[in-house]
Design a protein around this motif. Structure first.
Motif, PDB file in Angstrom:
ATOM      1  N   ILE A  64      36.043  -7.493  24.545  1.00 45.22           N
ATOM      2  CA  ILE A  64      34.763  -7.868  23.952  1.00 45.22           C
ATOM      3  C   ILE A  64      34.978  -9.230  23.318  1.00 45.22           C
ATOM      4  O   ILE A  64      35.756  -9.375  22.373  1.00 45.22           O
ATOM      5  N   LEU A  65      34.335 -10.222  23.877  1.00 39.53           N
ATOM      6  CA  LEU A  65      34.516 -11.591  23.420  1.00 39.53           C
ATOM      7  C   LEU A  65      33.746 -11.863  22.138  1.00 39.53           C
ATOM      8  O   LEU A  65      34.205 -12.620  21.279  1.00 39.53           O
ATOM      9  N   ASN A  66      32.563 -11.239  22.015  1.00 39.98           N
ATOM     10  CA  ASN A  66      31.731 -11.442  20.839  1.00 39.98           C
ATOM     11  C   ASN A  66      30.666 -10.363  20.788  1.00 39.98           C
ATOM     12  O   ASN A  66      30.229  -9.875  21.827  1.00 39.98           O
ATOM     13  N   ALA A  67      30.261  -9.986  19.600  1.00 37.00           N
ATOM     14  CA  ALA A  67      29.126  -9.089  19.393  1.00 37.00           C
ATOM     15  C   ALA A  67      28.409  -9.639  18.174  1.00 37.00           C
ATOM     16  O   ALA A  67      28.971  -9.688  17.080  1.00 37.00           O
ATOM     17  N   LYS A  68      27.175 -10.067  18.379  1.00 38.58           N
ATOM     18  CA  LYS A  68      26.475 -10.802  17.336  1.00 38.58           C
ATOM     19  C   LYS A  68      25.051 -10.278  17.180  1.00 38.58           C
ATOM     20  O   LYS A  68      24.334 -10.115  18.162  1.00 38.58           O
ATOM     21  N   ALA A  69      24.655 -10.051  15.928  1.00 36.98           N
ATOM     22  CA  ALA A  69      23.297  -9.618  15.616  1.00 36.98           C
ATOM     23  C   ALA A  69      22.388 -10.831  15.485  1.00 36.98           C
ATOM     24  O   ALA A  69      22.850 -11.947  15.234  1.00 36.98           O
ATOM     25  N   GLU A  70      21.096 -10.575  15.638  1.00 35.31           N
ATOM     26  CA  GLU A  70      20.127 -11.669  15.588  1.00 35.31           C
ATOM     27  C   GLU A  70      19.827 -12.153  14.173  1.00 35.31           C
ATOM     28  O   GLU A  70      19.264 -13.219  14.000  1.00 35.31           O
ATOM     29  N   CYS A  71      20.176 -11.361  13.150  1.00 37.48           N
ATOM     30  CA  CYS A  71      19.915 -11.806  11.785  1.00 37.48           C
ATOM     31  C   CYS A  71      20.965 -11.244  10.823  1.00 37.48           C
ATOM     32  O   CYS A  71      21.726 -10.350  11.181  1.00 37.48           O
ATOM     33  N   GLY A  72      20.947 -11.742   9.600  1.00 41.82           N
ATOM     34  CA  GLY A  72      21.947 -11.362   8.606  1.00 41.82           C
ATOM     35  C   GLY A  72      21.797  -9.959   8.049  1.00 41.82           C
ATOM     36  O   GLY A  72      22.699  -9.460   7.383  1.00 41.82           O
ATOM     37  N   CYS A  73      20.670  -9.295   8.311  1.00 42.21           N
ATOM     38  CA  CYS A  73      20.478  -7.931   7.811  1.00 42.21           C
ATOM     39  C   CYS A  73      21.256  -6.908   8.641  1.00 42.21           C
ATOM     40  O   CYS A  73      21.363  -5.746   8.263  1.00 42.21           O
ATOM     41  N   THR A  74      21.789  -7.342   9.763  1.00 42.32           N
ATOM     42  CA  THR A  74      22.505  -6.446  10.675  1.00 42.32           C
ATOM     43  C   THR A  74      23.947  -6.919  10.819  1.00 42.32           C
ATOM     44  O   THR A  74      24.196  -8.064  11.184  1.00 42.32           O
ATOM     45  N   ALA A  75      24.884  -6.032  10.503  1.00 46.13           N
ATOM     46  CA  ALA A  75      26.315  -6.344  10.595  1.00 46.13           C
ATOM     47  C   ALA A  75      26.907  -5.628  11.811  1.00 46.13           C
ATOM     48  O   ALA A  75      26.491  -4.521  12.143  1.00 46.13           O
ATOM     49  N   VAL A  76      27.875  -6.270  12.445  1.00 47.74           N
ATOM     50  CA  VAL A  76      28.482  -5.721  13.656  1.00 47.74           C
ATOM     51  C   VAL A  76      29.995  -5.795  13.548  1.00 47.74           C
ATOM     52  O   VAL A  76      30.552  -6.828  13.187  1.00 47.74           O
TER      53      VAL A  76
END
Length: 136
Positions: A64-76
């Motif tokens: 998994i190279l990256n996992a990114k949420a669209e905003c700061g309210c969501t952590a991954v």
């Protein structure tokens, strides 16, 4: 004679591919679910979490190279080490409802080394009850 030469060449190509370890599948990520519904949550309840489980159904290590949420309210959080063929893993997703009353839908973009699907979109949804209305 020509057909015999063609058959021999095909057989040699097949044997060469097998001997060189050519991968047909490569890494392949398969999620149990790409969406999680938190249902009704309370703003005062704090961050809620879910795990998005997956398996490497390919024949090469999955990264998994990256996992990114669209905003700061969501952590991954995602595994940084390779997932071997046949092994499973999970991506942990947290949603902070503070100051975000009402329905929500958030997407997480996951980038992998998978040959078939390099980018996968995970989704979390739910409905936040605002603080002060928790007792109704």
């Amino acid at each position: 004679m020509t057909i015999r030469i063609i058959l021999v060449c095909c057989a040699l190509l097949f044997v060469t591919a097998i001997c060189c370890g050519e991968s047909v599948l490569g890494a392949r990520i398969d999620f149990q679910n790409t969406m999680h519904d938190f249902g009704v949550i309370h703003e005062r309840g704090g961050t809620v979490y879910c795990q998005m489980k997956f398996k490497n159904s390919g024949d090469k290590p999955l990264v998994i190279l990256n996992a990114k949420a669209e905003c700061g309210c969501t952590a991954v959080e995602y595994p940084k080490q390779p997932i071997m063929p046949g092994e499973s893993g999970e991506i942990k997703v947290g949603y902070n409802p503070f100051g975000r009353p009402g329905a929500f839908k958030k997407e997480i973009k996951v980038q992998t080394n998978s040959k078939k699907k390099k980018d996968i979109v995970l989704c979390i949804i739910g409905n936040t009850i605002p603080a002060g209305k928790d007792d109704l």
